[in-house]
Design a protein around this motif. Structure first.
Motif, PDB file in Angstrom:
ATOM      1  N   THR A   5     -27.166   3.840  30.144  1.00 26.33           N
ATOM      2  CA  THR A   5     -28.287   3.215  30.453  1.00 26.33           C
ATOM      3  C   THR A   5     -28.631   3.024  29.084  1.00 26.33           C
ATOM      4  OG1 THR A   5     -28.580   6.035  29.573  1.00 26.33           O
ATOM      5  CG2 THR A   5     -28.497   5.457  31.679  1.00 26.33           C
ATOM      6  N   ALA A   6     -27.622   2.712  28.509  1.00 24.75           N
ATOM      7  CA  ALA A   6     -27.705   2.326  27.054  1.00 24.75           C
ATOM      8  C   ALA A   6     -28.090   0.839  27.138  1.00 24.75           C
ATOM      9  CB  ALA A   6     -26.719   2.717  26.388  1.00 24.75           C
ATOM     10  N   SER A   7     -27.667   0.504  28.140  1.00 23.90           N
ATOM     11  CA  SER A   7     -27.490  -1.367  28.376  1.00 23.90           C
ATOM     12  C   SER A   7     -29.232  -1.556  29.366  1.00 23.90           C
ATOM     13  CB  SER A   7     -27.029  -1.270  29.219  1.00 23.90           C
ATOM     14  OG  SER A   7     -27.044  -1.047  31.438  1.00 23.90           O
ATOM     15  N   TYR A   8     -30.080  -0.592  28.747  1.00 26.12           N
ATOM     16  CA  TYR A   8     -31.806  -0.553  29.100  1.00 26.12           C
ATOM     17  C   TYR A   8     -31.513  -2.296  28.222  1.00 26.12           C
ATOM     18  CZ  TYR A   8     -36.595  -0.456  30.116  1.00 26.12           C
ATOM     19  OH  TYR A   8     -37.166  -0.152  30.149  1.00 26.12           O
ATOM     20  N   GLN A  22     -36.836   9.737  29.846  1.00 26.25           N
ATOM     21  CA  GLN A  22     -36.031   8.173  29.804  1.00 26.25           C
ATOM     22  C   GLN A  22     -37.189   6.964  29.792  1.00 26.25           C
ATOM     23  OE1 GLN A  22     -33.102   8.676  28.647  1.00 26.25           O
ATOM     24  NE2 GLN A  22     -32.123   9.133  29.797  1.00 26.25           N
ATOM     25  N   ARG A  23     -36.794   5.818  30.016  1.00 28.70           N
ATOM     26  CA  ARG A  23     -37.815   4.949  29.628  1.00 28.70           C
ATOM     27  C   ARG A  23     -38.001   3.938  30.890  1.00 28.70           C
ATOM     28  NH1 ARG A  23     -35.057   2.063  24.584  1.00 28.70           N
ATOM     29  NH2 ARG A  23     -35.208   3.947  24.137  1.00 28.70           N
ATOM     30  N   TRP A  24     -37.125   4.526  31.407  1.00 28.70           N
ATOM     31  CA  TRP A  24     -37.124   3.840  33.243  1.00 28.70           C
ATOM     32  C   TRP A  24     -38.172   4.631  34.039  1.00 28.70           C
ATOM     33  CZ3 TRP A  24     -33.103   5.401  30.280  1.00 28.70           C
ATOM     34  CH2 TRP A  24     -32.190   5.848  30.861  1.00 28.70           C
ATOM     35  N   THR A  25     -38.355   5.886  33.587  1.00 27.62           N
ATOM     36  CA  THR A  25     -38.789   7.104  34.676  1.00 27.62           C
ATOM     37  C   THR A  25     -40.153   7.079  34.410  1.00 27.62           C
ATOM     38  OG1 THR A  25     -38.805   8.569  32.977  1.00 27.62           O
ATOM     39  CG2 THR A  25     -36.220   8.110  34.407  1.00 27.62           C
ATOM     40  N   HIS A  26     -40.733   6.440  33.403  1.00 31.22           N
ATOM     41  CA  HIS A  26     -41.986   6.939  33.113  1.00 31.22           C
ATOM     42  C   HIS A  26     -42.857   6.275  34.354  1.00 31.22           C
ATOM     43  CE1 HIS A  26     -41.131   5.757  28.816  1.00 31.22           C
ATOM     44  NE2 HIS A  26     -40.711   7.849  28.671  1.00 31.22           N
ATOM     45  N   GLY A  27     -42.745   5.417  34.586  1.00 32.41           N
ATOM     46  CA  GLY A  27     -43.918   4.313  36.156  1.00 32.41           C
ATOM     47  C   GLY A  27     -44.350   5.662  36.734  1.00 32.41           C
ATOM     48  N   PRO A  28     -43.306   6.421  37.498  1.00 32.53           N
ATOM     49  CA  PRO A  28     -43.056   7.460  38.414  1.00 32.53           C
ATOM     50  C   PRO A  28     -44.055   8.746  37.924  1.00 32.53           C
ATOM     51  CG  PRO A  28     -41.299   6.168  38.922  1.00 32.53           C
ATOM     52  CD  PRO A  28     -41.548   5.911  37.226  1.00 32.53           C
TER      53      PRO A  28
END
Length: 401
Positions: A176-179, A74-80
């Motif tokens: 999450t679709a509200s990214y 998922q796109r918001w998980t990449h950093g960690p």
């Protein structure tokens, strides 16, 4: 020389890349893991040649059988996840975006600098035919002085995104679709800056609140407290000039034909791309360059391997290369393999594999990825503040390899 690779995330996107990594002569064993073990098992069964699965990302990172990881989560998980990979001693390929905060971006750059490992963000617009052509023309000085550009990522939620979020988000998919659109900026920003060798220094952005009323982009439901579905940002660039990007998720436009499009304007010439046509223009006239930038499909949209992907999204996985692409540098093993996202997949995989094996910087290294990602993060904050102009920090150029 080869290295072993672990695929992280066995969703709709990673399967296409798993086949390319498997075929590349610079890669040895390829493994996979997913939060849903059955999806990892399905990919391992579908992609002939995969070496097996790991029960978790942590187990993959602990294994000496894996030298590098490719993150497709998922796109918001990449950093960690990127940071975990680097700190575990693995080279990292990451889907976009790089991260969702300036702090995460800074930490990734610090980790790359400290470990000396390869990091690459797989921004497809780096090899979008329009970006490739503009990059070549800029290098030749054909534009004169470039002073303005435009980049759009115009993808309506109705054209495949509902199904994609339902597939990846489960029962909580609306949250999450509200990214926020501006936190997914690299398809527009990267297409501009991938040709124009500069970086953004300030931005003013305007967001449009969503009115569909279906629970998506509803602040009460949104994991991101976001109700903006369309946004426009105007950036100032170092050295003088500006570019504008659009991130639209509610728009009457055929994104299944072309979801990213670009325009460049210089003192001597300009270039413009629409959904189905592209033009080169100078003071003498107009030349149609549509065919030069048009990838030819290599896979039928009803191919069985795409059955788990929403029909409106399948065009992104079936495009071949365009005439403007220089395929001479690619391994011959790719010649008859399917491509995607306007011909970019083959080049992105080869960039990463080559960088790892030669210990050179890849095209979209950590410093470039920051310049493609951070402008959107700051733009989102500008939109939240009603369009106030904000400065964009810069982490500088990549160090000499």
């Amino acid at each position: 020389m080869t290295f072993s690779l672990g695929i992280v995330g066995a969703g709709q996107f990673s399967g296409q890349f798993a086949k390319l990594f498997l075929a590349h002569p610079g890669v040895g064993e390829v493994h996979v893991t997913d939060l849903l073990p059955e999806r990892a098992a399905e990919l391992a069964a579908a992609a002939e040649g995969l070496s097996g699965t790991f029960p978790s990302y942590e187990a993959m990172l602990e294994s000496k059988a894996v030298d590098a990881v490719a993150i497709f989560t998922q796109r918001w998980t990449h950093g960690p996840l990127v940071l975990e990979g680097l700190r575990a001693g693995k080279h990292v390929y990451s889907a976009v975006p790089m991260a969702i905060t300036q702090e995460e971006i800074a930490a990734i750059i610090d980790a790359v600098r400290a470990t000396g490992l390869t990091y690459m963000m797989g921004e497809t617009s780096q090899y979008n035919p329009a970006t490739v052509h503009a990059r070549d023309q800029i290098a030749d000085g054909a534009f004169g002085r470039l002073f303005y550009a435009e980049g759009d990522y115009v993808h309506d939620m109705d054209l495949g995104f509902y199904e994609a979020y339902q597939y990846s988000g489960g029962e909580n998919w609306k949250a999450t679709a509200s990214y926020p659109p501006l936190l997914y900026p690299t398809h527009s920003v990267g297409g501009v800056l991938g040709a124009w060798q500069t970086h953004a220094v300030s931005v003013s952005a305007i967001g449009v609140r969503d009115e569909r009323g279906d629970g998506v982009f509803d602040k009460e439901i949104s994991q991101f407290n976001n109700d903006i579905s369309n946004a426009t940002a105007l950036f100032e660039v170092a050295g003088g000039g500006s570019f504008r990007t659009n991130e639209f998720r509610r728009v009457g436009y055929p994104s299944h034909i072309r979801e990213s499009r670009f325009r460049f304007f210089g003192t001597d010439a300009s270039m413009e791309q629409l959904a189905t046509v592209s033009f080169w223009q100078d003071k003498k006239g107009v030349r149609d360059i549509t065919e030069l930038l048009e990838p030819k499909p290599t896979l039928a949209p009803d191919d069985p391997t795409l059955q788990h992907i929403a029909p409106a999204l399948r065009a992104a996985f079936t495009s071949g290369s365009a005439p403007v692409h220089d395929r001479a540098r690619l391994p011959r093993e790719f010649d008859h393999l399917h491509n995607g996202h306007e011909g970019s997949h083959h080049f992105l995989v080869d960039d990463f594999v080559t960088a790892v094996n030669t210990r050179t910087l890849p095209s979209v290294n950590a410093w470039v990825a920051a310049r493609y990602t951070l402008p959107g993060i700051v733009a989102h904050e500008s939109a939240r503040q009603g369009g106030v102009r904000l400065e964009i920090p810069d982490f500088g150029d990549a160090p000499e390899a």
